[in-house]
Design a protein around this motif. Structure first.
Motif, PDB file in Angstrom:
ATOM      1  N   ARG A 119       0.830  -1.205   0.000  1.00  0.00           N
ATOM      2  CA  ARG A 119       0.000   0.000   0.000  1.00  0.00           C
ATOM      3  C   ARG A 119       0.865   1.255   0.000  1.00  0.00           C
ATOM      4  N   GLY A 120       1.968   1.233   0.747  1.00  0.00           N
ATOM      5  CA  GLY A 120       2.876   2.383   0.775  1.00  0.00           C
ATOM      6  C   GLY A 120       3.481   2.663  -0.592  1.00  0.00           C
ATOM      7  N   VAL A 121       3.891   1.598  -1.284  1.00  0.00           N
ATOM      8  CA  VAL A 121       4.456   1.762  -2.630  1.00  0.00           C
ATOM      9  C   VAL A 121       3.388   2.310  -3.574  1.00  0.00           C
ATOM     10  N   ALA A 122       2.168   1.788  -3.488  1.00  0.00           N
ATOM     11  CA  ALA A 122       1.085   2.273  -4.345  1.00  0.00           C
ATOM     12  C   ALA A 122       0.767   3.738  -4.044  1.00  0.00           C
ATOM     13  N   ARG A 123       0.770   4.124  -2.759  1.00  0.00           N
ATOM     14  CA  ARG A 123       0.495   5.509  -2.374  1.00  0.00           C
ATOM     15  C   ARG A 123       1.582   6.441  -2.919  1.00  0.00           C
ATOM     16  N   GLN A 124       2.846   6.002  -2.821  1.00  0.00           N
ATOM     17  CA  GLN A 124       3.945   6.815  -3.324  1.00  0.00           C
ATOM     18  C   GLN A 124       3.858   6.964  -4.841  1.00  0.00           C
ATOM     19  N   PHE A 125       3.529   5.874  -5.539  1.00  0.00           N
ATOM     20  CA  PHE A 125       3.380   5.928  -6.995  1.00  0.00           C
ATOM     21  C   PHE A 125       2.266   6.895  -7.386  1.00  0.00           C
ATOM     22  N   ARG A 126       1.132   6.792  -6.683  1.00  0.00           N
ATOM     23  CA  ARG A 126      -0.005   7.652  -6.993  1.00  0.00           C
ATOM     24  C   ARG A 126       0.329   9.123  -6.732  1.00  0.00           C
ATOM     25  N   SER A 127       1.022   9.430  -5.621  1.00  0.00           N
ATOM     26  CA  SER A 127       1.356  10.831  -5.327  1.00  0.00           C
ATOM     27  C   SER A 127       2.334  11.378  -6.363  1.00  0.00           C
ATOM     28  N   GLY A 128       3.286  10.561  -6.819  1.00  0.00           N
ATOM     29  CA  GLY A 128       4.199  11.001  -7.865  1.00  0.00           C
ATOM     30  C   GLY A 128       3.470  11.264  -9.167  1.00  0.00           C
ATOM     31  N   PHE A 129       2.546  10.386  -9.500  1.00  0.00           N
ATOM     32  CA  PHE A 129       1.758  10.550 -10.724  1.00  0.00           C
ATOM     33  C   PHE A 129       0.900  11.810 -10.643  1.00  0.00           C
ATOM     34  N   ASP A 130       0.274  12.045  -9.477  1.00  0.00           N
ATOM     35  CA  ASP A 130      -0.556  13.241  -9.299  1.00  0.00           C
ATOM     36  C   ASP A 130       0.279  14.511  -9.406  1.00  0.00           C
ATOM     37  N   MET A 189       3.011  14.897 -11.127  1.00  0.00           N
ATOM     38  CA  MET A 189       3.354  15.079 -12.542  1.00  0.00           C
ATOM     39  C   MET A 189       2.172  15.677 -13.305  1.00  0.00           C
ATOM     40  N   LEU A 190       0.958  15.223 -13.007  1.00  0.00           N
ATOM     41  CA  LEU A 190      -0.237  15.781 -13.657  1.00  0.00           C
ATOM     42  C   LEU A 190      -0.419  17.254 -13.303  1.00  0.00           C
ATOM     43  N   ARG A 191      -0.221  17.597 -12.022  1.00  0.00           N
ATOM     44  CA  ARG A 191      -0.355  18.989 -11.591  1.00  0.00           C
ATOM     45  C   ARG A 191       0.655  19.878 -12.307  1.00  0.00           C
ATOM     46  N   ASP A 192       1.912  19.412 -12.419  1.00  0.00           N
ATOM     47  CA  ASP A 192       2.929  20.198 -13.107  1.00  0.00           C
ATOM     48  C   ASP A 192       2.570  20.395 -14.578  1.00  0.00           C
ATOM     49  N   ALA A 193       2.069  19.346 -15.234  1.00  0.00           N
ATOM     50  CA  ALA A 193       1.688  19.458 -16.650  1.00  0.00           C
ATOM     51  C   ALA A 193       0.531  20.439 -16.814  1.00  0.00           C
ATOM     52  N   GLU A 194      -0.456  20.385 -15.904  1.00  0.00           N
ATOM     53  CA  GLU A 194      -1.577  21.315 -15.975  1.00  0.00           C
ATOM     54  C   GLU A 194      -1.115  22.745 -15.750  1.00  0.00           C
ATOM     55  N   LEU A 195      -0.189  22.943 -14.814  1.00  0.00           N
ATOM     56  CA  LEU A 195       0.328  24.276 -14.530  1.00  0.00           C
ATOM     57  C   LEU A 195       1.070  24.831 -15.741  1.00  0.00           C
TER      58      LEU A 195
END
Length: 144
Positions: free
Chosen positions: A40-51, A53-59
């Motif tokens: 779960r920790g690895v999945a949470r870290q992956f999801r936060s990194g992905f989010d 990256m999405l925020r930076d692209a939107e910005l």
């Protein structure tokens, strides 16, 4: 994604009870819980990194659109020489004038402080005396 129904958990628990002896079952559950937590920790870290990256692209996309819109506005309404030479809006406001002294103030000496008089012993309240507490004696134990 990995959905586990309660009936599947019951089947898994029954199989684990048959395969793992009851005395080793708590240790096996602890190990399984540890690995589930790590996953779960690895999945949470992956999801936060992905989010992020999405925020930076939107910005970046928003900044690009803002720059294009700003360029369009400047093309449609170019600044005139009068606008370039005019003072900034904050420069048009007059600064308040400093106060001007019209009369010289009158300064008089401060009054002399009165001397401190010693208090009489009779007028001073006597401090309260508190009696010291003594612990109560414990009764002796009598063995029958």
């Amino acid at each position: 994604m990995f959905d586990v129904a309660p009936t599947e958990l019951l089947v898994l628990g029954a199989v684990a009870l048959m395969v793992i002896p009851p005395k080793d079952l708590p240790k096996a559950m602890r190990v399984a819980g540890y690995w589930v937590g790590r996953a779960r920790g690895v999945a949470r870290q992956f999801r936060s990194g992905f989010d992020s990256m999405l925020r930076d692209a939107e910005l970046q996309e928003m900044e690009k659109r803002w720059a294009e819109e700003n360029a369009r506005i400047m093309r449609e309404h170019p600044p005139t020489p009068a606008m370039l030479m005019s003072p900034a809006p904050g420069d048009l406001v007059e600064q308040p004038a400093l106060p001007v002294m019209t009369e010289k103030p009158v300064v008089s000496p401060a009054p002399e402080p009165e001397p401190i008089q010693a208090m009489d012993a009779a007028s001073k309240p006597a401090p309260k005396l508190r009696a010291k507490r003594t612990p109560k004696p414990k009764p002796d134990k009598v063995d029958p």
